[in-house]
Design a protein around this motif. Structure first.
Motif, PDB file in Angstrom:
ATOM      1  N   VAL A 112       0.841  -1.205   0.000  1.00 31.08           N
ATOM      2  CA  VAL A 112       0.000   0.000   0.000  1.00 31.08           C
ATOM      3  C   VAL A 112       0.873   1.251   0.000  1.00 31.08           C
ATOM      4  CG1 VAL A 112      -1.680   1.329   1.340  1.00 31.08           C
ATOM      5  CG2 VAL A 112      -1.964  -1.145   1.085  1.00 31.08           C
ATOM      6  N   GLU A 113       1.934   1.247   0.800  1.00 28.84           N
ATOM      7  CA  GLU A 113       2.824   2.418   0.853  1.00 28.84           C
ATOM      8  C   GLU A 113       3.475   2.661  -0.506  1.00 28.84           C
ATOM      9  OE1 GLU A 113       5.519   1.617   3.989  1.00 28.84           O
ATOM     10  OE2 GLU A 113       4.027   1.894   5.588  1.00 28.84           O
ATOM     11  N   ARG A 114       3.940   1.581  -1.173  1.00 23.32           N
ATOM     12  CA  ARG A 114       4.551   1.748  -2.491  1.00 23.32           C
ATOM     13  C   ARG A 114       3.550   2.307  -3.488  1.00 23.32           C
ATOM     14  NH1 ARG A 114       7.000  -3.305  -1.241  1.00 23.32           N
ATOM     15  NH2 ARG A 114       5.348  -4.382  -2.402  1.00 23.32           N
ATOM     16  N   ALA A 115       2.321   1.811  -3.428  1.00 18.82           N
ATOM     17  CA  ALA A 115       1.315   2.299  -4.360  1.00 18.82           C
ATOM     18  C   ALA A 115       0.990   3.762  -4.098  1.00 18.82           C
ATOM     19  CB  ALA A 115       0.047   1.445  -4.239  1.00 18.82           C
ATOM     20  N   GLU A 116       0.995   4.197  -2.842  1.00 22.28           N
ATOM     21  CA  GLU A 116       0.733   5.603  -2.527  1.00 22.28           C
ATOM     22  C   GLU A 116       1.861   6.499  -3.037  1.00 22.28           C
ATOM     23  OE1 GLU A 116      -1.901   5.023   1.591  1.00 22.28           O
ATOM     24  OE2 GLU A 116       0.252   5.435   1.685  1.00 22.28           O
ATOM     25  N   VAL A 117       3.084   6.038  -2.843  1.00 24.37           N
ATOM     26  CA  VAL A 117       4.225   6.819  -3.327  1.00 24.37           C
ATOM     27  C   VAL A 117       4.193   6.919  -4.850  1.00 24.37           C
ATOM     28  CG1 VAL A 117       6.750   6.889  -3.537  1.00 24.37           C
ATOM     29  CG2 VAL A 117       5.677   6.305  -1.350  1.00 24.37           C
ATOM     30  N   THR A 118       3.903   5.820  -5.526  1.00 25.35           N
ATOM     31  CA  THR A 118       3.841   5.820  -6.987  1.00 25.35           C
ATOM     32  C   THR A 118       2.746   6.749  -7.483  1.00 25.35           C
ATOM     33  OG1 THR A 118       4.651   3.540  -7.064  1.00 25.35           O
ATOM     34  CG2 THR A 118       3.538   4.376  -9.019  1.00 25.35           C
ATOM     35  N   LEU A 119       1.612   6.768  -6.797  1.00 27.38           N
ATOM     36  CA  LEU A 119       0.514   7.640  -7.216  1.00 27.38           C
ATOM     37  C   LEU A 119       0.900   9.113  -7.060  1.00 27.38           C
ATOM     38  CD1 LEU A 119      -2.357   8.048  -8.219  1.00 27.38           C
ATOM     39  CD2 LEU A 119      -3.145   7.823  -5.837  1.00 27.38           C
ATOM     40  N   ARG A 150      -0.992   8.116 -14.298  1.00 30.18           N
ATOM     41  CA  ARG A 150      -1.616   8.499 -13.024  1.00 30.18           C
ATOM     42  C   ARG A 150      -2.813   7.594 -12.711  1.00 30.18           C
ATOM     43  NH1 ARG A 150      -5.324  13.641 -12.885  1.00 30.18           N
ATOM     44  NH2 ARG A 150      -6.440  12.091 -14.149  1.00 30.18           N
ATOM     45  N   ASP A 151      -3.630   7.330 -13.729  1.00 28.81           N
ATOM     46  CA  ASP A 151      -4.819   6.480 -13.500  1.00 28.81           C
ATOM     47  C   ASP A 151      -4.420   5.054 -13.135  1.00 28.81           C
ATOM     48  OD1 ASP A 151      -6.343   8.680 -14.073  1.00 28.81           O
ATOM     49  OD2 ASP A 151      -6.766   8.082 -16.157  1.00 28.81           O
ATOM     50  N   LEU A 152      -3.375   4.537 -13.800  1.00 29.34           N
ATOM     51  CA  LEU A 152      -2.915   3.193 -13.471  1.00 29.34           C
ATOM     52  C   LEU A 152      -2.373   3.121 -12.051  1.00 29.34           C
ATOM     53  CD1 LEU A 152      -1.129   2.173 -16.809  1.00 29.34           C
ATOM     54  CD2 LEU A 152      -3.307   1.321 -15.917  1.00 29.34           C
ATOM     55  N   ALA A 153      -1.689   4.158 -11.623  1.00 27.00           N
ATOM     56  CA  ALA A 153      -1.175   4.193 -10.249  1.00 27.00           C
ATOM     57  C   ALA A 153      -2.323   4.224  -9.241  1.00 27.00           C
ATOM     58  CB  ALA A 153      -0.260   5.403 -10.064  1.00 27.00           C
ATOM     59  N   ALA A 154      -3.422   4.914  -9.576  1.00 24.93           N
ATOM     60  CA  ALA A 154      -4.587   4.943  -8.679  1.00 24.93           C
ATOM     61  C   ALA A 154      -5.237   3.558  -8.586  1.00 24.93           C
ATOM     62  CB  ALA A 154      -5.589   5.982  -9.183  1.00 24.93           C
ATOM     63  N   VAL A 155      -5.298   2.874  -9.725  1.00 24.20           N
ATOM     64  CA  VAL A 155      -5.853   1.517  -9.697  1.00 24.20           C
ATOM     65  C   VAL A 155      -4.972   0.598  -8.864  1.00 24.20           C
ATOM     66  CG1 VAL A 155      -6.388  -0.485 -11.125  1.00 24.20           C
ATOM     67  CG2 VAL A 155      -7.031   1.795 -11.893  1.00 24.20           C
ATOM     68  N   ALA A 156      -3.663   0.716  -9.004  1.00 25.48           N
ATOM     69  CA  ALA A 156      -2.746  -0.129  -8.240  1.00 25.48           C
ATOM     70  C   ALA A 156      -2.894   0.129  -6.741  1.00 25.48           C
ATOM     71  CB  ALA A 156      -1.303   0.123  -8.692  1.00 25.48           C
ATOM     72  N   LEU A 157      -3.152   1.366  -6.353  1.00 24.23           N
ATOM     73  CA  LEU A 157      -3.350   1.684  -4.941  1.00 24.23           C
ATOM     74  C   LEU A 157      -4.633   1.023  -4.423  1.00 24.23           C
ATOM     75  CD1 LEU A 157      -2.598   3.137  -2.351  1.00 24.23           C
ATOM     76  CD2 LEU A 157      -3.734   5.194  -3.256  1.00 24.23           C
ATOM     77  N   ARG A 158      -5.689   1.078  -5.216  1.00 26.09           N
ATOM     78  CA  ARG A 158      -6.929   0.435  -4.773  1.00 26.09           C
ATOM     79  C   ARG A 158      -6.752  -1.074  -4.637  1.00 26.09           C
ATOM     80  NH1 ARG A 158      -9.293   4.193  -8.428  1.00 26.09           N
ATOM     81  NH2 ARG A 158      -9.520   2.573 -10.032  1.00 26.09           N
ATOM     82  N   GLU A 159      -6.021  -1.682  -5.551  1.00 25.79           N
ATOM     83  CA  GLU A 159      -5.776  -3.115  -5.453  1.00 25.79           C
ATOM     84  C   GLU A 159      -4.936  -3.450  -4.230  1.00 25.79           C
ATOM     85  OE1 GLU A 159      -3.981  -4.110  -9.133  1.00 25.79           O
ATOM     86  OE2 GLU A 159      -5.889  -4.347 -10.220  1.00 25.79           O
ATOM     87  N   ALA A 160      -3.947  -2.630  -3.919  1.00 26.04           N
ATOM     88  CA  ALA A 160      -3.117  -2.882  -2.736  1.00 26.04           C
ATOM     89  C   ALA A 160      -3.948  -2.770  -1.462  1.00 26.04           C
ATOM     90  CB  ALA A 160      -1.941  -1.908  -2.713  1.00 26.04           C
ATOM     91  N   ARG A 161      -4.808  -1.787  -1.413  1.00 25.74           N
ATOM     92  CA  ARG A 161      -5.671  -1.650  -0.234  1.00 25.74           C
ATOM     93  C   ARG A 161      -6.662  -2.819  -0.132  1.00 25.74           C
ATOM     94  NH1 ARG A 161      -6.863   4.890  -0.823  1.00 25.74           N
ATOM     95  NH2 ARG A 161      -4.871   5.582   0.126  1.00 25.74           N
ATOM     96  N   ASP A 162      -7.194  -3.282  -1.274  1.00 23.84           N
ATOM     97  CA  ASP A 162      -8.093  -4.443  -1.252  1.00 23.84           C
ATOM     98  C   ASP A 162      -7.358  -5.693  -0.762  1.00 23.84           C
ATOM     99  OD1 ASP A 162     -10.183  -2.922  -2.157  1.00 23.84           O
ATOM    100  OD2 ASP A 162      -9.968  -3.513  -4.262  1.00 23.84           O
ATOM    101  N   ASP A 163      -6.095  -5.857  -1.215  1.00 19.23           N
ATOM    102  CA  ASP A 163      -5.327  -7.016  -0.758  1.00 19.23           C
ATOM    103  C   ASP A 163      -5.104  -6.957   0.751  1.00 19.23           C
ATOM    104  OD1 ASP A 163      -5.239  -7.929  -3.324  1.00 19.23           O
ATOM    105  OD2 ASP A 163      -3.188  -7.246  -3.729  1.00 19.23           O
ATOM    106  N   LEU A 164      -4.845  -5.768   1.270  1.00 16.88           N
ATOM    107  CA  LEU A 164      -4.669  -5.613   2.715  1.00 16.88           C
ATOM    108  C   LEU A 164      -5.967  -5.976   3.454  1.00 16.88           C
ATOM    109  CD1 LEU A 164      -3.043  -4.723   5.187  1.00 16.88           C
ATOM    110  CD2 LEU A 164      -3.782  -2.359   4.707  1.00 16.88           C
ATOM    111  N   GLU A 165      -7.085  -5.562   2.901  1.00 14.26           N
ATOM    112  CA  GLU A 165      -8.367  -5.890   3.529  1.00 14.26           C
ATOM    113  C   GLU A 165      -8.671  -7.380   3.403  1.00 14.26           C
ATOM    114  OE1 GLU A 165     -13.101  -4.587   3.162  1.00 14.26           O
ATOM    115  OE2 GLU A 165     -11.530  -3.554   2.017  1.00 14.26           O
ATOM    116  N   ASP A 166      -8.307  -7.984   2.266  1.00 14.32           N
ATOM    117  CA  ASP A 166      -8.567  -9.407   2.062  1.00 14.32           C
ATOM    118  C   ASP A 166      -7.649 -10.293   2.884  1.00 14.32           C
ATOM    119  OD1 ASP A 166     -10.545  -8.779   0.275  1.00 14.32           O
ATOM    120  OD2 ASP A 166      -9.248  -8.960  -1.493  1.00 14.32           O
ATOM    121  N   ALA A 167      -6.634  -9.732   3.506  1.00 12.47           N
ATOM    122  CA  ALA A 167      -5.732 -10.516   4.339  1.00 12.47           C
ATOM    123  C   ALA A 167      -6.349 -10.846   5.693  1.00 12.47           C
ATOM    124  CB  ALA A 167      -4.408  -9.776   4.538  1.00 12.47           C
TER     125      ALA A 167
END
Length: 371
Positions: A112-119, A150-167
């Motif tokens: 999630v942190e990497r995805a936020e930095v990338t965004l 930018r849009d791809l980075a936003a999608v990657a952030l949402r996926e990272a957050r979903d993975d954290l929630e799915d854990a």
């Protein structure tokens, strides 16, 4: 559609039952009757009498039932990782939304942190490309590429957050933990079952309803069901849910599902056995008589001995009259007859030892002769 036993089968059944009654009940009844006759009327036999009564509105049958959950599911993670916490004890009840198991959170938080930095980085690139476009120092293609990144980075952030929630596995319903399928501190793959959970938001009961009873009822929703649990005197009313509209190949029965009105009012676990009481609509035509009152003739025709008041005779005496009847039975233990008026007095047992026109006395009690 009515289903009855064949006349020959009924006749054979009645003949066997009458022999059993004659071998036991009649011998005792005749002995008491003969003793009473010596004391009261000098030899007139006393007979036990039963009154022909209308059949009740319902027929009661009992069945073996088994408790089951509304649903039983195997819970798993949608992501892979190391199982860190499995906070689920077998046999415990859990509330909807309570955490049951969790993977190691560190890798997912770093993602999630990497995805936020990338965004944030892609947002800055998009802003620079927009400024250059406004000053005519940059091209539109470069701006569009920056917007896509930018849009791809936003999608990657949402996926990272979903993975954290799915854990983390949360209870999808109020349930009962049935079984832990994976030990703690195990590396698990996505989709691997972790634990089994019973949905106890609605406690259900299944029973096998014979084909002939389903045909008799017509619609299983018209049957009134009650459940009696072990070590309890009273029965609990349950409602019909559904039935499996395909008969069992061996037992010719249908699986009927019932449900308790309040799941929290009873504490039952799937697999527990209960007694299901079914009240089926009874036929409106016919009177109920015990099997011992029915006589079978040489041509397999049924009849009974009816008591008629003796005219001009001694008080309390009656004369026997043979009355042919038609017999029906769905269960082999309950017999309905037609051809008798309601309230008719019939010899209850031992009729084959009596004859038509014989004078008898109603047997009401044992008579003791003192010497």
């Amino acid at each position: 559609m009515q289903v009855y036993a064949a006349p020959a089968a009924i006749a054979s059944l009645l003949f066997a039952v009458s022999l059993l009654f004659a071998a036991g009940l009649l011998l005792a009844g005749r002995a008491g009757a003969e003793d009473g006759a010596r004391v009261q009327d000098g030899g007139v036999p006393a007979v036990k009498v039963v009154t022909a009564e209308a059949a009740g509105a319902f027929e009661t049958r009992s069945f073996f039932g088994r408790v089951r959950a509304r649903e039983t599911v195997d819970l798993s993670f949608e992501v892979g990782g190391r199982l860190e916490i499995l906070d689920a004890v077998e046999g415990d009840r859990v509330d909807r939304g309570s955490p049951l198991a969790r993977l190691d959170q560190a890798p997912f938080k770093r993602a999630v942190e990497r995805a936020e930095v990338t965004l944030r980085q892609e947002n800055r690139r998009f802003e620079r490309a927009a400024k250059l476009m406004q000053s005519s120092a940059g091209s539109r293609v470069r701006l569009e590429d920056a917007e896509t990144s930018r849009d791809l980075a936003a999608v990657a952030l949402r996926e990272a957050r979903d993975d954290l929630e799915d854990a983390t596995i949360l209870a999808p319903f109020d349930g009962l933990v049935a079984e832990r399928l994976t030990p703690n501190f195990t590396n698990v793959e996505p989709g691997r079952p972790i634990l089994r959970l019973h949905d106890m938001s609605e406690v259900r009961v299944e029973l096998d309803l014979p084909e002939r009873l389903l045909i008799q009822a017509g619609d299983p929703a018209q049957i009134r069901f009650m459940v009696r649990m072990p070590d309890q005197d009273g029965a609990v009313a349950v409602r019909f849910v559904e039935f499996h509209a395909q008969t069992d190949r061996v037992g010719q029965s249908y699986i009927v599902t019932l449900a308790f009105p309040d799941a929290k009012s009873v504490f039952l676990v799937p697999g527990a056995s209960v007694t299901v009481i079914a009240e089926l609509p009874a036929p409106k035509a016919g009177l109920v008589l015990p099997a011992s009152a029915l006589l079978i003739g040489p041509e397999r025709n049924a009849s009974v001995l009816v008591l008629e008041t003796s005219e001009g005779g001694l008080a309390g005496l009656a004369v026997l009259r043979r009355q042919p009847v038609d017999v029906r039975s769905r269960t082999g233990t309950r017999f309905l007859v037609t051809g008798l008026p309601e309230g008719a007095e019939v010899v209850a047992v031992g009729g084959h030892l009596l004859r038509e026109g014989q004078a008898v006395r109603r047997y009401t009690r044992l008579v003791v002769e003192e010497r």
